[in-house]
Design an enzyme around this catalytic site. Structure first.
Site, PDB file in Angstrom:
ATOM      1  CG  PHE A 179      -0.239   0.384   2.515  1.00 17.36           C
ATOM      2  CD1 PHE A 179      -0.052   1.720   2.856  1.00 17.36           C
ATOM      3  CD2 PHE A 179       0.255  -0.589   3.367  1.00 17.36           C
ATOM      4  CE1 PHE A 179       0.608   2.068   4.029  1.00 17.36           C
ATOM      5  CE2 PHE A 179       0.908  -0.247   4.537  1.00 17.36           C
ATOM      6  CZ  PHE A 179       1.097   1.084   4.868  1.00 17.36           C
ATOM      7  CB  SER A 260       4.534  -7.865   5.548  1.00 21.09           C
ATOM      8  OG  SER A 260       3.668  -8.880   5.074  1.00 21.09           O
ATOM      9  CB  VAL A 263       2.549 -11.551   2.882  1.00 24.29           C
ATOM     10  CG1 VAL A 263       1.937 -11.992   1.572  1.00 24.29           C
ATOM     11  CG2 VAL A 263       1.453 -11.192   3.876  1.00 24.29           C
ATOM     12  CD  GLU A 281      13.009  -5.079  -3.828  1.00 25.11           C
ATOM     13  OE1 GLU A 281      13.420  -4.638  -2.737  1.00 25.11           O
ATOM     14  OE2 GLU A 281      13.723  -5.155  -4.847  1.00 25.11           O
ATOM     15  CG  LEU A 282      10.143  -9.618   1.530  1.00 26.04           C
ATOM     16  CD1 LEU A 282      10.375 -10.982   2.137  1.00 26.04           C
ATOM     17  CD2 LEU A 282       8.757  -9.532   0.903  1.00 26.04           C
ATOM     18  CB  THR A 316      14.088   3.228   2.817  1.00 31.15           C
ATOM     19  OG1 THR A 316      13.140   4.148   2.279  1.00 31.15           O
ATOM     20  CG2 THR A 316      14.495   2.224   1.762  1.00 31.15           C
TER      21      THR A 316
HETATM   22  P1  NAD Z   1       1.371  -6.925   2.852  1.00 27.59           P
HETATM   23  O1  NAD Z   1       2.393  -8.000   2.931  1.00 27.59           O
HETATM   24  O2  NAD Z   1       0.246  -6.946   3.807  1.00 27.59           O
HETATM   25  O3  NAD Z   1       0.698  -6.918   1.383  1.00 27.59           O
HETATM   26  C1  NAD Z   1       1.456  -6.821   0.211  1.00 27.59           C
HETATM   27  C2  NAD Z   1       0.670  -7.402  -0.968  1.00 27.59           C
HETATM   28  O4  NAD Z   1       0.479  -8.797  -0.772  1.00 27.59           O
HETATM   29  C3  NAD Z   1      -0.740  -6.809  -1.116  1.00 27.59           C
HETATM   30  O5  NAD Z   1      -0.998  -6.659  -2.499  1.00 27.59           O
HETATM   31  C4  NAD Z   1      -1.620  -7.883  -0.527  1.00 27.59           C
HETATM   32  O6  NAD Z   1      -2.930  -7.871  -1.027  1.00 27.59           O
HETATM   33  C5  NAD Z   1      -0.900  -9.136  -0.958  1.00 27.59           C
HETATM   34  N1  NAD Z   1      -1.151 -10.328  -0.147  1.00 27.59           N
HETATM   35  C6  NAD Z   1      -1.549 -10.403   1.153  1.00 27.59           C
HETATM   36  N2  NAD Z   1      -1.601 -11.700   1.541  1.00 27.59           N
HETATM   37  C7  NAD Z   1      -1.249 -12.438   0.464  1.00 27.59           C
HETATM   38  C8  NAD Z   1      -1.087 -13.836   0.232  1.00 27.59           C
HETATM   39  N3  NAD Z   1      -1.330 -14.734   1.175  1.00 27.59           N
HETATM   40  N4  NAD Z   1      -0.657 -14.241  -0.988  1.00 27.59           N
HETATM   41  C9  NAD Z   1      -0.363 -13.337  -1.958  1.00 27.59           C
HETATM   42  N5  NAD Z   1      -0.509 -12.005  -1.798  1.00 27.59           N
HETATM   43  C10 NAD Z   1      -0.948 -11.567  -0.600  1.00 27.59           C
HETATM   44  O7  NAD Z   1       2.175  -5.533   2.925  1.00 27.59           O
HETATM   45  P2  NAD Z   1       1.612  -4.053   3.113  1.00 27.59           P
HETATM   46  O8  NAD Z   1       1.098  -3.880   4.496  1.00 27.59           O
HETATM   47  O9  NAD Z   1       0.746  -3.679   1.965  1.00 27.59           O
HETATM   48  O10 NAD Z   1       2.960  -3.178   2.931  1.00 27.59           O
HETATM   49  C11 NAD Z   1       3.857  -2.876   3.960  1.00 27.59           C
HETATM   50  C12 NAD Z   1       5.059  -3.774   3.914  1.00 27.59           C
HETATM   51  O11 NAD Z   1       5.692  -3.733   2.629  1.00 27.59           O
HETATM   52  C13 NAD Z   1       6.140  -3.334   4.907  1.00 27.59           C
HETATM   53  O12 NAD Z   1       6.684  -4.463   5.526  1.00 27.59           O
HETATM   54  C14 NAD Z   1       7.175  -2.655   4.006  1.00 27.59           C
HETATM   55  O13 NAD Z   1       8.480  -2.623   4.529  1.00 27.59           O
HETATM   56  C15 NAD Z   1       7.089  -3.508   2.783  1.00 27.59           C
HETATM   57  N6  NAD Z   1       7.636  -2.809   1.622  1.00 27.59           N
HETATM   58  C16 NAD Z   1       8.854  -3.184   1.171  1.00 27.59           C
HETATM   59  C17 NAD Z   1       9.435  -2.502   0.109  1.00 27.59           C
HETATM   60  C18 NAD Z   1      10.790  -2.880  -0.402  1.00 27.59           C
HETATM   61  O14 NAD Z   1      11.126  -2.447  -1.488  1.00 27.59           O
HETATM   62  N7  NAD Z   1      11.585  -3.642   0.315  1.00 27.59           N
HETATM   63  C19 NAD Z   1       8.748  -1.437  -0.497  1.00 27.59           C
HETATM   64  C20 NAD Z   1       7.491  -1.087  -0.010  1.00 27.59           C
HETATM   65  C21 NAD Z   1       6.951  -1.783   1.058  1.00 27.59           C
END
Ligand code: NAD
EC number: 1.2.1.3
Length: 533
Positions: A179, A260, A263, A281-282, A316
């Protein structure tokens, strides 16, 4: 959670919306009065569950989006596979020309798209516009790349032979995004994937569907103008069931997942189990280290931006701050002054003077509150005001916090140092030797970004070298957040080892072949092996 999956009957046919929100939506062709189709496969459709997009600053429902049903997802994947078969034959520079047109179309809508990012995600206006600029930048890069995706000619040990390393298109690339960067992460992937000759299918976060619809509308018009199948940049909105169906699909050659760690771990296992490619990219848990010789007039504002900017919702964001004992009181006093100046500048992210917007949803506020409680239970010293910002009760506003935990060692059981809390909480510890600070920097599971503030070249060498920081982004006199597109972006360890954007990241979006060609009249075996009958 602000995602609400409901049946259509619960919604009236048309709703009133604030002028502020309806202007942003209508500037991008989104009709909020009707359920908005959330699937694009060359045509706009949607017959799955309804997602409700909610403004994090006001709690206002922005629109209802009709997500992908299982059948629509499968049809989209099918069509993407078919479209890829012809698109892979389009010369790469021609693909680059289409990317150039997409770049122009997005640049023309930069202000509107940036405003929608602010409205739906909650980041402030200049960051919303900056996110769109990042897409423009990576599309520029993709245009150039389309003439530079070079293979190699390798020297062969056999006379009259040559070895080529050849990149070819890969197939269907699925992008699952988070998001907090509701448009840029897709842009990073699309630019490389499209230049490489793939069909790309996007499953955005279920809480930012409008950003994905607006961006896909712009891209689809360019594809249609070029008589290319729209499904080459397909969109399937939906919740985690749509995400997991994509991850499981044999039709998807590569899954590029941003989200995250929890996930990401499931996604990695599923894709691996079917021998697909996965790019992760977590989460990040990023530290800044300030040495006694640092220029504090640069370091302190950078830490402030890194920890407070985007309400701590960047992968970041600066979450840990290690201060040399001699400058710790001075840095903390300057930071406390900056933090105290924030509350009057909190508010609607769409307003030019706002410095700090809301957290994305109620769930994030609860995570922030739980982290604060744990800090207090573990006897951390809280140096700032903290908690929900009740003057803006309709949105998810929280006060940014500086905490000094009792213990600095991330390895201690239950330590707050070792998890990513996606909120504006900065933990601080004091060190005496750089080695100790580097050890703490490296002692957490995540490995995304880190920064050292010093003017001593010996410290820089130590920081960048084999015993230095183990993160994917290792900065010097630059904060942890705010990367450019030119270098490969990504992190190590539980951040997932993925690389996106610039550098050599494009090499993951192609299928590599090593081809040995014999131009001679003999057929010798390699390594001098003889197999004469
Ligand atoms: P999230 O893991 O909740 O969701 C990410 C995506 O995965 C969403 O599209 C969601 O609908 C989908 N999803 C959820 N459960 C799933 C499943 N079981 N199977 C497949 N897809 C599924 O993450 P969030 O809350 O949207 O974003 C925040 C996280 O993202 C933070 O941990 C942040 O650090 C990370 N993030 C990392 C980077 C990077 O480049 N390292 C960049 C941006 C965000």
């Amino acid at each position: 959670m602000f995602l609400r999956a409901t049946g259509p009957a619960l919604f009236p046919a048309a709703r009133g919306l604030s002028t502020r929100a309806s202007q942003v939506l209508s500037s991008l062709g989104i009709n909020h009065a009707e359920p908005v189709p959330g699937v694009y496969d060359g045509q706009w459709r949607g017959s799955g569950e309804h997602l409700v997009s909610v403004c994090p600053a006001t709690g206002e429902e922005l629109a209802r989006v009709v997500s992908a049903s299982p059948e629509e997802l499968h049809t989209t994947l099918d069509k993407a596979r078919e479209a890829y078969k012809s698109f892979r034959l389009v010369p790469a520079p021609r693909r680059g020309e289409v990317l150039r047109q997409i770049r122009e179309a997005i640049a023309a809508k930069k202000a509107d798209l940036g405003a929608l990012v602010s409205l739906e995600m909650g980041k402030i206006r200049s960051e919303g516009a900056g996110e769109v600029q990042e897409i423009v930048d990576i599309l520029d890069y993709g245009v150039g790349l389309s003439r530079m995706m070079n293979g190699r000619v390798v020297a062969s040990e056999r006379p009259g032979h040559s070895i080529l390393e050849i990149p070819n298109p890969l197939g269907v690339v699925a992008v699952l995004s988070a998001f907090n960067f509701p448009v840029a992460v897709y842009g990073w992937n699309l630019a490389l994937s499209f230049a490489a000759g793939n069909a790309t299918i996007w499953k955005p976060s279920q809480t930012t569907p409008l950003c994905s619809i607006a961006l896909t509308k712009i891209i689809s018009e360019v594809l249609e103008r070029n008589e290319l199948p729209g499904v080459l940049a397909a969109l399937v909105t939906g919740a985690k069931d749509v995400g997991s169906a994509i991850v499981e699909s044999e039709y998807v050659d590569m899954v590029s997942f941003t989200g995250s760690e929890a996930v990401g771990r499931q996604v990695a296992k599923t894709v691996q189990s079917r021998f697909g490619k996965v790019l992760l990219e977590l989460g990040g848990n990023n530290a800044s280290i300030i040495m006694p010789d640092a220029d504090l007039s640069l370091a302190v504002p950078a830490v402030f931006f890194g920890a407070v900017g985007t309400a701590g919702q960047r992968c970041t964001s600066t979450r840990r701050l290690y201060l040399h004992r001699t400058i710790a009181p001075e840095v903390l006093s300057r930071l406390e002054t900056l933090y105290a100046s924030v509350p009057p500048k909190m508010g609607d992210p769409l307003l030019e003077n706002t410095l700090l917007g809301p957290l994305h949803n109620e769930n994030a506020v609860q995570i922030y509150e739980r982290a604060l409680e744990t800090h207090k239970a573990q006897h951390a010293e809280i140096l700032t005001s903290s908690g929900r910002y009740t003057q803006l009760a309709e949105g998810n506003f929280v006060l940014p916090v500086i905490a000094v935990p009792k213990h600095a060692d991330p390895g201690l059981a239950g330590s707050m140092w070792s998890t990513e809390t996606f909120a504006p909480i900065l933990s601080v510890a004091v060190f005496d030797e750089l080695e100790q600070a580097i050890e703490w920097n490296n002692a957490v599971p995540q490995g995304l970004s880190s920064s050292l503030w010093t003017r001593d070249v010996r410290h820089i060498g130590q920081w960048l070298g084999p015993a230095g920081s183990d993160t994917g982004i290792v900065n010097v006199n630059v904060g942890t957040s705010g990367a450019e597109i030119g270098a490969a972006f990504g992190g190590n360890k539980s951040t997932g080892w993925g690389r996106e954007s610039g550098g050599d990241a494009w090499k993951q979006y192609v299928r590599w072949s090593a081809a040995t060609i014999n131009f001679s009249d003999a057929a010798p075996l390699a390594q001098g092996v003889s197999f004469a009958p």
